[in-house]
Design an enzyme around this catalytic site. Sequence first.
Site, PDB file in Angstrom:
ATOM      1  N   ASP A  26       0.745  -1.240   0.058  1.00 22.98           N
ATOM      2  CA  ASP A  26       0.054  -0.060   0.048  1.00 22.98           C
ATOM      3  C   ASP A  26       0.883   1.321  -0.108  1.00 22.98           C
ATOM      4  OD1 ASP A  26      -1.663   2.003   0.566  1.00 22.98           O
ATOM      5  OD2 ASP A  26      -2.403   1.199   2.519  1.00 22.98           O
ATOM      6  N   ASP A  30      -3.836   4.043   2.465  1.00 25.59           N
ATOM      7  CA  ASP A  30      -5.406   3.857   2.718  1.00 25.59           C
ATOM      8  C   ASP A  30      -5.704   2.252   3.188  1.00 25.59           C
ATOM      9  OD1 ASP A  30      -4.990   2.535   0.396  1.00 25.59           O
ATOM     10  OD2 ASP A  30      -6.572   3.739  -0.704  1.00 25.59           O
ATOM     11  N   ASP A  34      -1.798  -0.836  -3.959  1.00 27.00           N
ATOM     12  CA  ASP A  34      -1.653  -0.120  -5.207  1.00 27.00           C
ATOM     13  C   ASP A  34      -0.543  -0.192  -6.003  1.00 27.00           C
ATOM     14  OD1 ASP A  34       0.073   1.615  -3.787  1.00 27.00           O
ATOM     15  OD2 ASP A  34      -1.478   2.515  -2.764  1.00 27.00           O
ATOM     16  N   ASP A 207      -9.059 -14.301 -17.713  1.00 30.26           N
ATOM     17  CA  ASP A 207     -10.225 -14.813 -16.582  1.00 30.26           C
ATOM     18  C   ASP A 207     -11.251 -15.648 -17.357  1.00 30.26           C
ATOM     19  OD1 ASP A 207     -11.155 -14.548 -13.820  1.00 30.26           O
ATOM     20  OD2 ASP A 207     -12.751 -13.546 -14.694  1.00 30.26           O
ATOM     21  N   GLU A 260      -7.181 -18.850 -18.081  1.00 27.67           N
ATOM     22  CA  GLU A 260      -7.721 -19.613 -16.836  1.00 27.67           C
ATOM     23  C   GLU A 260      -8.835 -20.397 -17.418  1.00 27.67           C
ATOM     24  OE1 GLU A 260      -9.938 -18.928 -12.715  1.00 27.67           O
ATOM     25  OE2 GLU A 260     -10.667 -17.712 -14.455  1.00 27.67           O
TER      26      GLU A 260
HETATM   27  C1  NOJ Z   1     -11.560 -16.183 -11.541  1.00 30.92           C
HETATM   28  C2  NOJ Z   1     -10.810 -15.327 -10.613  1.00 30.92           C
HETATM   29  O1  NOJ Z   1      -9.681 -15.817 -10.180  1.00 30.92           O
HETATM   30  C3  NOJ Z   1     -11.612 -15.123  -9.433  1.00 30.92           C
HETATM   31  O2  NOJ Z   1     -10.858 -14.646  -8.311  1.00 30.92           O
HETATM   32  C4  NOJ Z   1     -12.847 -14.522  -9.667  1.00 30.92           C
HETATM   33  O3  NOJ Z   1     -13.799 -14.532  -8.813  1.00 30.92           O
HETATM   34  C5  NOJ Z   1     -13.689 -15.186 -10.978  1.00 30.92           C
HETATM   35  N1  NOJ Z   1     -12.716 -15.649 -11.895  1.00 30.92           N
HETATM   36  C6  NOJ Z   1     -14.717 -14.370 -11.492  1.00 30.92           C
HETATM   37  O4  NOJ Z   1     -14.126 -13.378 -12.628  1.00 30.92           O
END
Ligand code: NOJ
Length: 517
Positions: A26, A30, A34, A207, A260
Amino acid sequence: MQITTSAAPWWQHSVCYEIYVRSFADGNGDGVGDLVGIEQRLPYLADLGVDSVWLTPFYPSPQHDHGYDVADYRDVDPLFGTLADFDAMLATAHDLGIRVIVDVVPNHTSSEHPWFHEALAAAPGSPARDRYVFRDGTGRNGERPPNNWVSVFGGPAWTRVPDGQWYLHLFDSQQPDLNWWNDEVHAELDDVLRFWLDRGVDGFRVDVAHGLYKQPDLVPRKRGDRLPHPMWDQPEVHEVYRRWRKLLDSYDGDRMAVAEACAGTPEAMARYIRPDELQQTFNFTWLEAPWSAAAFRKVVVDTFASVGLVGGTPTWVLSNHDVVRESTRYGGGPAGVARAKAAALTMLALPGSSYLYQGEELGLEQVDVPPHLRQDPAYHRGAEPEGRDGCRVPMPWSGDTAPYGFGTGEPWLPMPDDWAGLTVEAQQADEHSTLQFFRRALRLRREVTVGLPDQVQLLDSAPGTFAFRRGDLVCVVSCGSRTARLPDVAGELLLASGDGVADGRIAPDTAAWFRAR
Ligand code: NOJ
């Protein structure tokens, strides 16, 4: 720029360190991590010996899922800084020889994204609604959801809006799913990638990469349904990654993306890394495996079988911001940490790319965050009984009391009272610390694995142990309950994760690297 291009792309055998941005450092007091904080701590990561960092989402967001609910894909949330802070952090990382990959969240936006506001203001059937998955309900008055799909975070995957229609959200209700059958969505996300590539990022972590397309007829799920699934891993998704690969390749410097993709089978996983698709996909099999030599062996065998289908290179992951920390998974306490170190040393001997999660190098354990302070939407919607906050507690940097140098403000999650001995400062001063072990392991990895073959040879080894050879590097991990004999080929000891390697034997909860005899 210290980064140089060699024959093999940089990501192929890299060690990538995941920074959970709100919990790393941080810089402005705050209580939330960041970009300035990250920039200040980059020399620490350079000294640790990582090749790249992956930053979790730092874009403007109401933070319902800590940034995985993006309201603006082309800016920085004021909580984390500014675009200028991002550029400065990126330049410093590159000066230190560290590549930077950023998260892209294409499956859903935040409900605060301007597109979703437009969709809510527009009529059913309008182009604005078509960017998301809106449907009429079932039941006499449309009062029941369009189908029985459930959210990954628990509860129904549908939420009703005032005019009676429903929208799909495979995660939280504040994360509406985009409609990838709509060309505008493609154009927008392509442009988002360009925006960050133009700024100089080295790649992306994609993601929910197996999401995006949902079968348009939205067929209901039946009890016990197996893949193929109407909402995951649809064939059309691969066209997106083919296009993104071309986009990445149109830039200099081996830009890459790691998916992912929670695909159900090794074959499905491999499809994301076909030669014309993404460069990597996370291999979560080890993260799901128990502390067991047989399980580790199976992970390695299955992984090579999977990536071998498409001529790809593997990735290895023991931990991330969504799962219980591995030291806790492996039993917790000193034994849990010893096992986590051993698993990491084993992973680091393998060809391919290893992903570390911040705090793994400190041997942090899962924290029991009091229920009333938990923030994870998956906890609040019921899918995660403990929630994921326990692996997201801020990093301890220095000092004897919370916030342990994380920043000057009260940290967004409470930090345990007994972390004084686990801080970076404390561990840097202790030759025997987990941090010093990781430093040595990453340095040695750079020295001894360059030029080693991309394949491993599994070795016969004593019960409770798993051993393999990669060129003249031999790795043995002992998951049994007694001291075990080392394979004969294990010659000079290069590094061990614990003290118990001597006289041709290895102690439980230990891994070691040897030069082959
Ligand atoms: C995978 C991410 O790693 C996770 O943290 C997130 O909640 C879900 N995808 C939804 O975006």
